[in-house]
Structures are given as structure tokens and as C-alpha cells.
Motif scaffolding. Sequence first.
Motif, PDB file in Angstrom:
ATOM      1  N   SER A  61      23.922  42.885   7.877  1.00  0.00           N
ATOM      2  CA  SER A  61      24.505  42.492   9.155  1.00  0.00           C
ATOM      3  C   SER A  61      24.128  43.523  10.211  1.00  0.00           C
ATOM      4  O   SER A  61      24.369  44.720  10.040  1.00  0.00           O
ATOM      5  CB  SER A  61      26.025  42.401   9.029  1.00  0.00           C
TER       6      SER A  61
ATOM      7  N   THR B  40      24.635  45.633  13.262  1.00  0.00           N
ATOM      8  CA  THR B  40      25.910  46.127  13.749  1.00  0.00           C
ATOM      9  C   THR B  40      25.820  47.088  14.925  1.00  0.00           C
ATOM     10  O   THR B  40      26.847  47.390  15.523  1.00  0.00           O
ATOM     11  CB  THR B  40      26.665  46.840  12.623  1.00  0.00           C
TER      12      THR B  40
ATOM     13  N   ALA C 271      28.281  49.717  19.054  1.00  0.00           N
ATOM     14  CA  ALA C 271      28.410  49.176  17.707  1.00  0.00           C
ATOM     15  C   ALA C 271      29.499  48.125  17.684  1.00  0.00           C
ATOM     16  O   ALA C 271      30.429  48.155  18.501  1.00  0.00           O
ATOM     17  CB  ALA C 271      28.722  50.286  16.707  1.00  0.00           C
TER      18      ALA C 271
ATOM     19  N   ASN D 246      31.876  45.880  14.669  1.00  0.00           N
ATOM     20  CA  ASN D 246      32.150  45.752  13.235  1.00  0.00           C
ATOM     21  C   ASN D 246      32.412  44.293  12.864  1.00  0.00           C
ATOM     22  O   ASN D 246      32.367  43.394  13.714  1.00  0.00           O
ATOM     23  CB  ASN D 246      33.288  46.673  12.824  1.00  0.00           C
ATOM     24  N   SER D 247      32.683  44.076  11.592  1.00  0.00           N
ATOM     25  CA  SER D 247      32.853  42.711  11.095  1.00  0.00           C
ATOM     26  C   SER D 247      34.036  42.007  11.732  1.00  0.00           C
ATOM     27  O   SER D 247      34.063  40.777  11.834  1.00  0.00           O
ATOM     28  CB  SER D 247      33.009  42.720   9.578  1.00  0.00           C
TER      29      SER D 247
ATOM     30  N   LYS E 177      34.493  46.711  19.065  1.00  0.00           N
ATOM     31  CA  LYS E 177      33.302  47.320  19.644  1.00  0.00           C
ATOM     32  C   LYS E 177      33.586  48.748  20.078  1.00  0.00           C
ATOM     33  O   LYS E 177      34.707  49.066  20.486  1.00  0.00           O
ATOM     34  CB  LYS E 177      32.832  46.509  20.861  1.00  0.00           C
TER      35      LYS E 177
ATOM     36  N   ARG F 143      27.404  39.556  19.255  1.00  0.00           N
ATOM     37  CA  ARG F 143      26.722  38.981  18.089  1.00  0.00           C
ATOM     38  C   ARG F 143      27.040  37.490  18.062  1.00  0.00           C
ATOM     39  O   ARG F 143      28.175  37.099  18.319  1.00  0.00           O
ATOM     40  CB  ARG F 143      27.195  39.678  16.817  1.00  0.00           C
TER      41      ARG F 143
ATOM     42  N   LYS G 156      24.186  35.632  13.578  1.00  0.00           N
ATOM     43  CA  LYS G 156      24.140  37.070  13.282  1.00  0.00           C
ATOM     44  C   LYS G 156      23.060  37.796  14.055  1.00  0.00           C
ATOM     45  O   LYS G 156      22.680  38.906  13.702  1.00  0.00           O
ATOM     46  CB  LYS G 156      23.980  37.306  11.782  1.00  0.00           C
TER      47      LYS G 156
ATOM     48  N   LEU H 184      21.970  40.041  17.150  1.00  0.00           N
ATOM     49  CA  LEU H 184      22.700  41.072  17.879  1.00  0.00           C
ATOM     50  C   LEU H 184      22.110  41.215  19.268  1.00  0.00           C
ATOM     51  O   LEU H 184      20.881  41.142  19.435  1.00  0.00           O
ATOM     52  CB  LEU H 184      22.605  42.405  17.126  1.00  0.00           C
TER      53      LEU H 184
ATOM     54  N   LYS I  29      23.502  47.139   8.642  1.00  0.00           N
ATOM     55  CA  LYS I  29      24.137  47.759   7.484  1.00  0.00           C
ATOM     56  C   LYS I  29      24.215  46.783   6.320  1.00  0.00           C
ATOM     57  O   LYS I  29      24.319  45.569   6.508  1.00  0.00           O
ATOM     58  CB  LYS I  29      25.556  48.210   7.838  1.00  0.00           C
TER      59      LYS I  29
ATOM     60  N   SER J 249      26.126  45.030   3.285  1.00  0.00           N
ATOM     61  CA  SER J 249      27.496  44.630   2.966  1.00  0.00           C
ATOM     62  C   SER J 249      27.994  45.394   1.746  1.00  0.00           C
ATOM     63  O   SER J 249      27.212  45.901   0.940  1.00  0.00           O
ATOM     64  CB  SER J 249      27.534  43.133   2.696  1.00  0.00           C
TER      65      SER J 249
END
Length: 122
Positions: free
Chosen positions: A32, A34, A50, A52-53, A57, A71, A75, A77, A97, A99
Motif C-alpha cells: 500500500s 502510504t 503520509a 495510514n490505513s 494524515k 488515496r 490505491k 496515491l 509499505k 502489509s
Amino acid sequence: QVQLVESGGGLVQAGGSLRLSCAASRDTVCISATGWYRQPPGKERELVAAINSGGSKNYADSVKGRFTISRDNAKNLYLQMTSLKPEDTAVYYCNAKRSTYVYCSGYDPDYWGQGIQVTVSS
């Protein structure tokens, strides 16, 4: 292997805008994208933004209020950059990154794009 491909860089005048995009060569739940990093001439690579899931931000202080990371469902970015300054001039890199799923252990922990030049003229 997974490759990250950045696009959208270029030359812009101070005060202008650019939108960077990052796409992975393979659609896999194991990787993903990120974050966005940049490396100004003669300096170290630094984190720009950045996500995250959960969608949270964070931004470098130098770009807060001017840059927006996002995003999409595919997926990909993005980094929307506005009010650009000459000090934003750098090579920008997309980072992905791995998973934490056990079945993803065969992937590398980090992936980087090839980098894309952003030049802001005064």
C-alpha cells in the motif's frame, strides 16, 4: 516484484500548483502506497506527507496548509501541491509499505518509486 510509478512533476513558477500521482504496477493487498518523500539538492531525503490505513494524515511542518495527500479506491496515491515555493524544489519519491498480513511476508518491507523532479522557479 512491485514497482511504483510517479507522474505529474515538472517546472512551475512560485505560487503555482502541481499534482503528483503514484501507481503500483501490481494490485495486491500486500502493498500500500502510504507516503511522499523528497530530496532537495545536496540534502537528505525527508518525509513530506503520509497517510495510514485509517486515513489519518500527517505533514511536514514546511508543507502544512499547502500540500494535501490522498488515496483513491484503486490505491493510487496523490500529492496536491499548491502555493509552491522555490524551496519545494526536489526529487519527490512515492513510498509503499508491506502489509502486516502473514501471507505478505514474501514482499519487501518498503518500495520506492524512481523519483520525479519538481522544480519551482522564483
